[in-house]
Design a protein around this motif. Sequence first.
Motif, PDB file in Angstrom:
ATOM      1  N   SER A  77       0.797  -1.222   0.000  1.00 12.20           N
ATOM      2  CA  SER A  77       0.000   0.000   0.000  1.00 12.20           C
ATOM      3  C   SER A  77       0.835   1.281   0.000  1.00 12.20           C
ATOM      4  O   SER A  77       0.289   2.371  -0.029  1.00 12.20           O
ATOM      5  N   VAL A  78       2.151   1.145   0.032  1.00 13.51           N
ATOM      6  CA  VAL A  78       2.990   2.323   0.167  1.00 13.51           C
ATOM      7  C   VAL A  78       4.299   2.137  -0.604  1.00 13.51           C
ATOM      8  O   VAL A  78       4.816   1.021  -0.725  1.00 13.51           O
ATOM      9  N   LEU A  79       4.779   3.242  -1.143  1.00 12.73           N
ATOM     10  CA  LEU A  79       6.107   3.295  -1.744  1.00 12.73           C
ATOM     11  C   LEU A  79       6.961   4.121  -0.791  1.00 12.73           C
ATOM     12  O   LEU A  79       6.641   5.278  -0.514  1.00 12.73           O
ATOM     13  N   ILE A  80       8.017   3.526  -0.284  1.00 11.97           N
ATOM     14  CA  ILE A  80       8.911   4.215   0.641  1.00 11.97           C
ATOM     15  C   ILE A  80      10.089   4.762  -0.146  1.00 11.97           C
ATOM     16  O   ILE A  80      10.728   4.027  -0.910  1.00 11.97           O
ATOM     17  N   VAL A  81      10.364   6.038   0.034  1.00  8.46           N
ATOM     18  CA  VAL A  81      11.538   6.672  -0.553  1.00  8.46           C
ATOM     19  C   VAL A  81      12.470   6.997   0.605  1.00  8.46           C
ATOM     20  O   VAL A  81      12.072   7.676   1.551  1.00  8.46           O
ATOM     21  N   ARG A  82      13.696   6.486   0.518  1.00  6.73           N
ATOM     22  CA  ARG A  82      14.633   6.586   1.645  1.00  6.73           C
ATOM     23  C   ARG A  82      15.984   7.076   1.149  1.00  6.73           C
ATOM     24  O   ARG A  82      16.448   6.664   0.096  1.00  6.73           O
ATOM     25  N   ALA A  83      16.604   7.961   1.922  1.00  5.78           N
ATOM     26  CA  ALA A  83      17.971   8.405   1.654  1.00  5.78           C
ATOM     27  C   ALA A  83      18.822   8.087   2.872  1.00  5.78           C
ATOM     28  O   ALA A  83      18.435   8.400   4.000  1.00  5.78           O
ATOM     29  N   ASP A  84      19.966   7.471   2.648  1.00  3.58           N
ATOM     30  CA  ASP A  84      20.886   7.126   3.727  1.00  3.58           C
ATOM     31  C   ASP A  84      22.190   7.879   3.563  1.00  3.58           C
ATOM     32  O   ASP A  84      22.682   8.068   2.457  1.00  3.58           O
ATOM     33  N   SER A  85      22.746   8.270   4.694  1.00  4.37           N
ATOM     34  CA  SER A  85      24.042   8.921   4.732  1.00  4.37           C
ATOM     35  C   SER A  85      24.833   8.325   5.892  1.00  4.37           C
ATOM     36  O   SER A  85      24.439   8.466   7.054  1.00  4.37           O
ATOM     37  N   VAL A  86      25.927   7.649   5.567  1.00  5.15           N
ATOM     38  CA  VAL A  86      26.770   7.050   6.606  1.00  5.15           C
ATOM     39  C   VAL A  86      27.621   8.160   7.212  1.00  5.15           C
ATOM     40  O   VAL A  86      28.218   8.965   6.506  1.00  5.15           O
ATOM     41  N   THR A  87      27.674   8.192   8.538  1.00  6.53           N
ATOM     42  CA  THR A  87      28.468   9.201   9.242  1.00  6.53           C
ATOM     43  C   THR A  87      29.805   8.610   9.688  1.00  6.53           C
ATOM     44  O   THR A  87      30.044   7.412   9.548  1.00  6.53           O
ATOM     45  N   ASP A  88      30.645   9.460  10.240  1.00  3.23           N
ATOM     46  CA  ASP A  88      31.909   9.015  10.836  1.00  3.23           C
ATOM     47  C   ASP A  88      31.732   8.681  12.308  1.00  3.23           C
ATOM     48  O   ASP A  88      32.690   8.316  12.976  1.00  3.23           O
ATOM     49  N   THR A  89      30.527   8.816  12.830  1.00  2.58           N
ATOM     50  CA  THR A  89      30.250   8.618  14.246  1.00  2.58           C
ATOM     51  C   THR A  89      30.059   7.131  14.543  1.00  2.58           C
ATOM     52  O   THR A  89      29.182   6.496  13.947  1.00  2.58           O
ATOM     53  N   PRO A  90      30.856   6.570  15.457  1.00  2.00           N
ATOM     54  CA  PRO A  90      30.684   5.157  15.807  1.00  2.00           C
ATOM     55  C   PRO A  90      29.291   4.902  16.387  1.00  2.00           C
ATOM     56  O   PRO A  90      28.728   5.747  17.085  1.00  2.00           O
ATOM     57  N   ALA A  91      28.741   3.736  16.103  1.00  6.96           N
ATOM     58  CA  ALA A  91      27.393   3.399  16.555  1.00  6.96           C
ATOM     59  C   ALA A  91      27.277   3.352  18.068  1.00  6.96           C
ATOM     60  O   ALA A  91      26.196   3.580  18.616  1.00  6.96           O
ATOM     61  N   ASP A  92      28.374   3.099  18.761  1.00  5.54           N
ATOM     62  CA  ASP A  92      28.315   2.996  20.223  1.00  5.54           C
ATOM     63  C   ASP A  92      28.684   4.309  20.928  1.00  5.54           C
ATOM     64  O   ASP A  92      28.955   4.321  22.124  1.00  5.54           O
ATOM     65  N   THR A  93      28.620   5.415  20.217  1.00  5.61           N
ATOM     66  CA  THR A  93      28.968   6.712  20.801  1.00  5.61           C
ATOM     67  C   THR A  93      27.990   7.108  21.910  1.00  5.61           C
ATOM     68  O   THR A  93      26.826   6.722  21.889  1.00  5.61           O
ATOM     69  N   THR A  94      28.489   7.879  22.840  1.00 10.15           N
ATOM     70  CA  THR A  94      27.610   8.444  23.872  1.00 10.15           C
ATOM     71  C   THR A  94      27.165   9.862  23.496  1.00 10.15           C
ATOM     72  O   THR A  94      26.373  10.464  24.204  1.00 10.15           O
ATOM     73  N   ASP A  95      27.667  10.375  22.387  1.00 12.85           N
ATOM     74  CA  ASP A  95      27.300  11.703  21.886  1.00 12.85           C
ATOM     75  C   ASP A  95      25.892  11.639  21.306  1.00 12.85           C
ATOM     76  O   ASP A  95      25.617  10.887  20.372  1.00 12.85           O
ATOM     77  N   ALA A  96      24.995  12.440  21.847  1.00 10.80           N
ATOM     78  CA  ALA A  96      23.586  12.402  21.437  1.00 10.80           C
ATOM     79  C   ALA A  96      23.243  13.412  20.345  1.00 10.80           C
ATOM     80  O   ALA A  96      22.072  13.585  20.007  1.00 10.80           O
TER      81      ALA A  96
END
Length: 147
Positions: A48-67
């Motif tokens: 029922s839906v077409l999803i349009v998505r844009a991704d951008s990989v960052t330099d920030t580690p996934a386990d960062t405590t920076d919010a």
Amino acid sequence: MSNATLVTIDRVIATMADQGVEVTDDPSGRAGHANVSGYNLLFVLLDSVLIVRADSVTDTPADTTDATLYLAANQVNSSYLDARALVVNRTENIVVRTEEDIQVSAGLSDDQLAAALKAAVDGVLETQDAMRALVGEIRKQAEAAEE
């Protein structure tokens, strides 16, 4: 005006080609990939839906405590209407994802599909730009507060 017809990934690919964007068909027949302005775009067709998505990989580690990225996404989602922003932390580095849905269950005419895709692609790209700007502003304010 043409009649509303079933939205297929082939129609999405053809419509995006008319807008100057080359979308590559996924072997599933339900998705397509493109690269626009340095962003990985994904078009996913569900029932029922077409999803349009844009991704951008960052330099920030996934386990960062920076919010910072999470704060920026919250601010974008509470004030920006074009698309929603998500922070994906399931890979080595955080991915900033922006998405917009196009309702397709009743079908769309060619004109409707073209307009909806243009608005969705513009929306996810503008939301990515908004995320970059907000992240920069939040970091700038944090640095100023530390001084």
